[in-house]
Design a protein around this motif. Structure first.
Motif, mmCIF file in Angstrom:
data_model
loop_
_atom_site.group_PDB
_atom_site.id
_atom_site.type_symbol
_atom_site.label_atom_id
_atom_site.label_comp_id
_atom_site.label_asym_id
_atom_site.label_seq_id
_atom_site.Cartn_x
_atom_site.Cartn_y
_atom_site.Cartn_z
ATOM 1 N N LYS A 53 36.524 106.935 39.619
ATOM 2 C CA LYS A 53 37.689 107.758 39.290
ATOM 3 C C LYS A 53 38.493 108.186 40.509
ATOM 4 C CE LYS A 53 35.284 109.600 35.232
ATOM 5 N NZ LYS A 53 34.748 110.811 34.556
ATOM 6 N N LYS A 65 39.462 105.052 33.777
ATOM 7 C CA LYS A 65 40.417 106.047 33.292
ATOM 8 C C LYS A 65 40.551 105.971 31.779
ATOM 9 C CE LYS A 65 45.169 107.709 33.937
ATOM 10 N NZ LYS A 65 44.725 109.096 34.155
ATOM 11 N N GLU A 98 37.437 107.835 30.066
ATOM 12 C CA GLU A 98 37.064 109.194 30.483
ATOM 13 C C GLU A 98 36.615 110.022 29.269
ATOM 14 O OE1 GLU A 98 39.720 110.069 34.471
ATOM 15 O OE2 GLU A 98 40.446 110.791 32.536
#
Length: 280
Positions: free
Chosen positions: A244, A277, A280
Motif C-alpha cells: 500500500k 488498493k 483494501e
C-alpha cells in the motif's frame, strides 16, 4: 564511510572462507525471533562484530542474530543493522546465500538510512553498494573490483513469489497467477539475497513476501533485510512497497519488527499497488 565499506569487504572475505570450510550444522541456540541458529549464523555474526569493533566511525550495531543493540564507539557517527548470513540453511544444499547491511545515522529508522550493502556468496562472490548509485563489485584474486553500475528497466521478466502459498489472500494468489499468465518466468531459490540480486542484474521483475494469514505483518525484518534492499531498489530506479505504501515510509517500533514487502521495477510495483488498493 569508505572505512565501513572496506570493513564489509573484509567480512565478506572471511565469511566466504567460513562457508567453504565451516560447520553447516544446527546450534542449540535460537535468535531473537525464535529461529534455530545454524553454527554458520553465529560464526558469521562474530566475524562481523569483531571487524566492526575496529572501525571508529561505527557508533553501534544490531544483528538479526542478537537481542539488542551493541554499542561500539561513543564518538562514532554511523549505526549498522545487518543480517550476517541470510538464507544460511541453503548452504547445506550448496545454493547461494548472502549478507545484508543497512547503514543509518542518528537512529535505526528508515528515514535515517543513508546507504546499504549486500554480498552474494555463490559461484562468485559479489558485493553491491548503494549510495546515490548502485555499484557492483566482484571478488577477484582476493580483492573486490568494480564490475558495473546497476539500473532497472521500467518492466522486467522475472517473478519471485515468497511465503507460504496456502496462507496467501485469494487476491494475492490471483495477482501472482496473472503475472505468470502474462509470460513472467519463475525465479525463486528461497534466498532473499540471490533472488533480489538476480532481479537487479536481469533488469527487473517482482519479488514478493506478502502479509499472510499466519504472518499478517510478514516475515522479513525491517532493519536488517527490507529497508536495506528498499534503498537499493529505489536507487536503481525501481520501487519497494508493503502493498500500500513505500517501505521506507514505514515506522519502526522495535529493532526486530517485520513487514510485508514487494521489490521490483516500476511496472510490476504499480501493478501490485493497483491490486492491493482494489482489495483494501
Amino acid at each position: 564511510m569508505t572505512e565501513i565499506f572496506d570493513a564489509i569487504k573484509q567480512t565478506a572475505i572471511e565469511i566466504k572462507e567460513l562457508i567453504v570450510n565451516g560447520d553447516t550444522g544446527k546450534s542449540e541456540q535460537e535468535n531473537a525471533t525464535g529461529d534455530t541458529q545454524l553454527k554458520l549464523d553465529i560464526q558469521s555474526d562474530l566475524i562481523i562484530e569483531k571487524i566492526f569493533a575496529n572501525v571508529p566511525s561505527i557508533k553501534a550495531i544490531v544483528s538479526e542474530e542478537q537481542e539488542a543493540i551493541v554499542n561500539l564507539h561513543e564518538k562514532g557517527k554511523y549505526l549498522i543493522a545487518y543480517d550476517p548470513l541470510d538464507g544460511s540453511s541453503l548452504v547445506d544444499v550448496n545454493l547461494s546465500v548472502g549478507s545484508i547491511f543497512g547503514i543509518y545515522e542518528n537512529d535505526f529508522t528508515a528515514d535515517n538510512l543513508i546507504a546499504s550493502v549486500y554480498v552474494v556468496f555463490g559461484p562468485r562472490v559479489e558485493l553491491v553498494i548503494a549510495t546515490e548509485e548502485v555499484k557492483m563489485y566482484r571478488l577477484l584474486k582476493g580483492k573486490f573490483e568494480f564490475i558495473q553500475t546497476i539500473a532497472l528497466n521500467e518492466k522486467g521478466k522475472l517473478n519471485a513469489p515468497g511465503s507460504t502459498q496456502n496462507c496467501w489472500a485469494p487476491f494475492h494468489k490471483q495477482l501472482i497467477d496473472d503475472i505468470f499468465n502474462d509470460g513472467y518466468r519463475l525465479r525463486y531459490s528461497g534466498g532473499m539475497v540471490p533472488d533480489l540480486h538476480q532481479i537487479l542484474l536481469k533488469g527487473g521483475g517482482l519479488f514478493s513476501y506478502p502479509g499472510t494469514s499466519d504472518r499478517p505483518k510478514g516475515k522479513l525484518r525491517q532493519l536488517f533485510e527490507v529497508f536495506p534492499f528498499a534503498f537499493v531498489f529505489e536507487k536503481a530506479g525501481g520501487q519497494a512497497i508493503d502493498g500500500k505504501q513505500r517501505v521506507l515510509n514505514i515506522p519502526t517500533t522495535h529493532i526486530h519488527d517485520t513487514t510485508p514487502c514487494f521489490f521490483g521495477s516500476n511496472e510490476e510495483i504499480n501493478r501490485v499497488l493497483k491490486v492491493y488498493k482494489e482489495n483494501e
